[in-house]
Design a protein around this motif. Sequence first.
Motif, PDB file in Angstrom:
ATOM      1  N   ALA A  79      25.737  43.352  43.610  1.00 14.74           N
ATOM      2  CA  ALA A  79      25.885  43.975  44.930  1.00 14.74           C
ATOM      3  C   ALA A  79      27.175  44.780  45.010  1.00 14.74           C
ATOM      4  O   ALA A  79      27.257  45.779  45.728  1.00 14.74           O
ATOM      5  CB  ALA A  79      25.873  42.892  46.001  1.00 14.74           C
ATOM      6  N   GLU A  80      28.183  44.351  44.254  1.00 14.29           N
ATOM      7  CA  GLU A  80      29.484  45.008  44.348  1.00 14.29           C
ATOM      8  C   GLU A  80      29.583  46.262  43.468  1.00 14.29           C
ATOM      9  O   GLU A  80      30.637  46.876  43.383  1.00 14.29           O
ATOM     10  CB  GLU A  80      30.589  44.016  44.004  1.00 14.29           C
ATOM     11  CG  GLU A  80      30.754  42.960  45.095  1.00 14.29           C
ATOM     12  CD  GLU A  80      31.915  42.006  44.841  1.00 14.29           C
ATOM     13  OE1 GLU A  80      33.010  42.478  44.515  1.00 14.29           O
ATOM     14  OE2 GLU A  80      31.703  40.799  44.949  1.00 14.29           O
ATOM     15  N   THR A  81      28.477  46.647  42.847  1.00 15.22           N
ATOM     16  CA  THR A  81      28.472  47.858  42.014  1.00 15.22           C
ATOM     17  C   THR A  81      28.973  49.073  42.785  1.00 15.22           C
ATOM     18  O   THR A  81      29.660  49.942  42.233  1.00 15.22           O
ATOM     19  CB  THR A  81      27.035  48.117  41.495  1.00 15.22           C
ATOM     20  OG1 THR A  81      26.647  47.011  40.687  1.00 15.22           O
ATOM     21  CG2 THR A  81      26.951  49.385  40.676  1.00 15.22           C
ATOM     22  N   LEU A  98      37.756  46.509  36.641  1.00 15.59           N
ATOM     23  CA  LEU A  98      37.564  45.082  36.385  1.00 15.59           C
ATOM     24  C   LEU A  98      37.836  44.320  37.673  1.00 15.59           C
ATOM     25  O   LEU A  98      38.910  44.461  38.266  1.00 15.59           O
ATOM     26  CB  LEU A  98      38.511  44.615  35.269  1.00 15.59           C
ATOM     27  CG  LEU A  98      38.406  45.380  33.940  1.00 15.59           C
ATOM     28  CD1 LEU A  98      39.438  44.840  32.938  1.00 15.59           C
ATOM     29  CD2 LEU A  98      37.005  45.290  33.339  1.00 15.59           C
ATOM     30  N   HIS A  99      36.861  43.543  38.118  1.00 16.26           N
ATOM     31  CA  HIS A  99      36.992  42.786  39.364  1.00 16.26           C
ATOM     32  C   HIS A  99      36.988  41.301  39.044  1.00 16.26           C
ATOM     33  O   HIS A  99      36.027  40.795  38.462  1.00 16.26           O
ATOM     34  CB  HIS A  99      35.831  43.139  40.302  1.00 16.26           C
ATOM     35  CG  HIS A  99      35.700  42.202  41.451  1.00 16.26           C
ATOM     36  ND1 HIS A  99      36.755  41.875  42.273  1.00 16.26           N
ATOM     37  CD2 HIS A  99      34.640  41.509  41.928  1.00 16.26           C
ATOM     38  CE1 HIS A  99      36.352  41.022  43.196  1.00 16.26           C
ATOM     39  NE2 HIS A  99      35.066  40.775  43.000  1.00 16.26           N
ATOM     40  N   VAL A 100      38.082  40.612  39.414  1.00 18.93           N
ATOM     41  CA  VAL A 100      38.223  39.180  39.106  1.00 18.93           C
ATOM     42  C   VAL A 100      38.417  38.367  40.379  1.00 18.93           C
ATOM     43  O   VAL A 100      38.875  38.884  41.405  1.00 18.93           O
ATOM     44  CB  VAL A 100      39.424  38.926  38.153  1.00 18.93           C
ATOM     45  CG1 VAL A 100      39.186  39.609  36.814  1.00 18.93           C
ATOM     46  CG2 VAL A 100      40.741  39.384  38.772  1.00 18.93           C
ATOM     47  N   HIS A 101      38.048  37.100  40.300  1.00 13.67           N
ATOM     48  CA  HIS A 101      38.271  36.148  41.384  1.00 13.67           C
ATOM     49  C   HIS A 101      39.381  35.190  40.932  1.00 13.67           C
ATOM     50  O   HIS A 101      39.161  33.988  40.827  1.00 13.67           O
ATOM     51  CB  HIS A 101      36.997  35.365  41.682  1.00 13.67           C
ATOM     52  CG  HIS A 101      35.920  36.151  42.343  1.00 13.67           C
ATOM     53  ND1 HIS A 101      34.906  35.563  43.062  1.00 13.67           N
ATOM     54  CD2 HIS A 101      35.684  37.484  42.414  1.00 13.67           C
ATOM     55  CE1 HIS A 101      34.080  36.497  43.540  1.00 13.67           C
ATOM     56  NE2 HIS A 101      34.534  37.675  43.140  1.00 13.67           N
ATOM     57  N   SER A 102      40.537  35.730  40.622  1.00 15.92           N
ATOM     58  CA  SER A 102      41.619  34.887  40.116  1.00 15.92           C
ATOM     59  C   SER A 102      42.248  34.091  41.260  1.00 15.92           C
ATOM     60  O   SER A 102      42.329  34.578  42.389  1.00 15.92           O
ATOM     61  CB  SER A 102      42.679  35.767  39.443  1.00 15.92           C
ATOM     62  OG  SER A 102      43.114  36.764  40.335  1.00 15.92           O
ATOM     63  N   GLY A 173      40.899  36.529  50.378  1.00 18.47           N
ATOM     64  CA  GLY A 173      40.196  35.289  50.070  1.00 18.47           C
ATOM     65  C   GLY A 173      39.119  35.452  49.009  1.00 18.47           C
ATOM     66  O   GLY A 173      38.305  34.547  48.801  1.00 18.47           O
ATOM     67  N   HIS A 174      39.092  36.576  48.344  1.00 12.98           N
ATOM     68  CA  HIS A 174      37.983  36.927  47.457  1.00 12.98           C
ATOM     69  C   HIS A 174      38.490  37.263  46.051  1.00 12.98           C
ATOM     70  O   HIS A 174      38.136  36.590  45.083  1.00 12.98           O
ATOM     71  CB  HIS A 174      37.233  38.092  48.116  1.00 12.98           C
ATOM     72  CG  HIS A 174      36.095  38.645  47.321  1.00 12.98           C
ATOM     73  ND1 HIS A 174      35.087  39.388  47.881  1.00 12.98           N
ATOM     74  CD2 HIS A 174      35.817  38.597  46.000  1.00 12.98           C
ATOM     75  CE1 HIS A 174      34.238  39.749  46.948  1.00 12.98           C
ATOM     76  NE2 HIS A 174      34.655  39.290  45.802  1.00 12.98           N
ATOM     77  N   GLY A 175      39.340  38.239  45.923  1.00 11.00           N
ATOM     78  CA  GLY A 175      39.816  38.566  44.581  1.00 11.00           C
ATOM     79  C   GLY A 175      40.473  39.931  44.499  1.00 11.00           C
ATOM     80  O   GLY A 175      40.898  40.494  45.507  1.00 11.00           O
TER      81      GLY A 175
HETATM   82 ZN   LIG Z   1      33.717  39.522  43.947  1.00 12.82          ZN
END
Ligand SMILES: [Zn+2]
Length: 208
Positions: A79-81, A98-102, A173-175
Amino acid sequence: MEHLQGVFFERTAELIAAGHRLYQRGWLPATSGNLSARLDHRRFAITVSGTHKGTLTDQDIMAVNEKGHALEPGMRPSAETLLHVALYLADPEVGAVLHVHSPSATVLSLATPGERVRLSGFELIKAFPGHTSHDEVLEVPIFDNDQHIPRLVEAVNARAGGTPAVPGYLIRGHGLYAWGPDVARTMHYLEAFDFLFNCQLQLGASQP
Ligand SMILES: [Zn+2]
């Protein structure tokens, strides 16, 4: 797509290696996050929705167009494309996102009120382009989380014209989303962001 086959295989190999490393660092828990790289001016390789980034294979990377639609039938992009595509379309120099949930990005964005994190005094600020001194202020935008991705894309485009001066932004709260000219450089930015976010959290925790 045929003439892109070689580029697609190269980018796929880079994204798989990046996924494994980022998973090992604990920044992509439980199939979260998504990784992409540019193929040409309007086509991009991206992780398939719901894939586990610690065990990525070449079956888990797909190609999408500038609308975020799959080039091959039967593949479902994340969905986040659309957030990835927005960054590529805003700046032709962006070669990877690059999308991370660190944990550091997730916690710092929750702990910081307002629209940005301000980082200063850290030597590692120099890891980012255009920053030559620890005295400079690195401002990382924060956007409120939203499950409606097109609305989140609009918010990012409205505030920063697509790409803020710093190659990254936080979603509360997401990344973290980070981008750069290629996967390798974007990995460096992710590491620098994570170091700075952790330092900032520790400073905050030590305030009376
Ligand atoms: Zn995400």
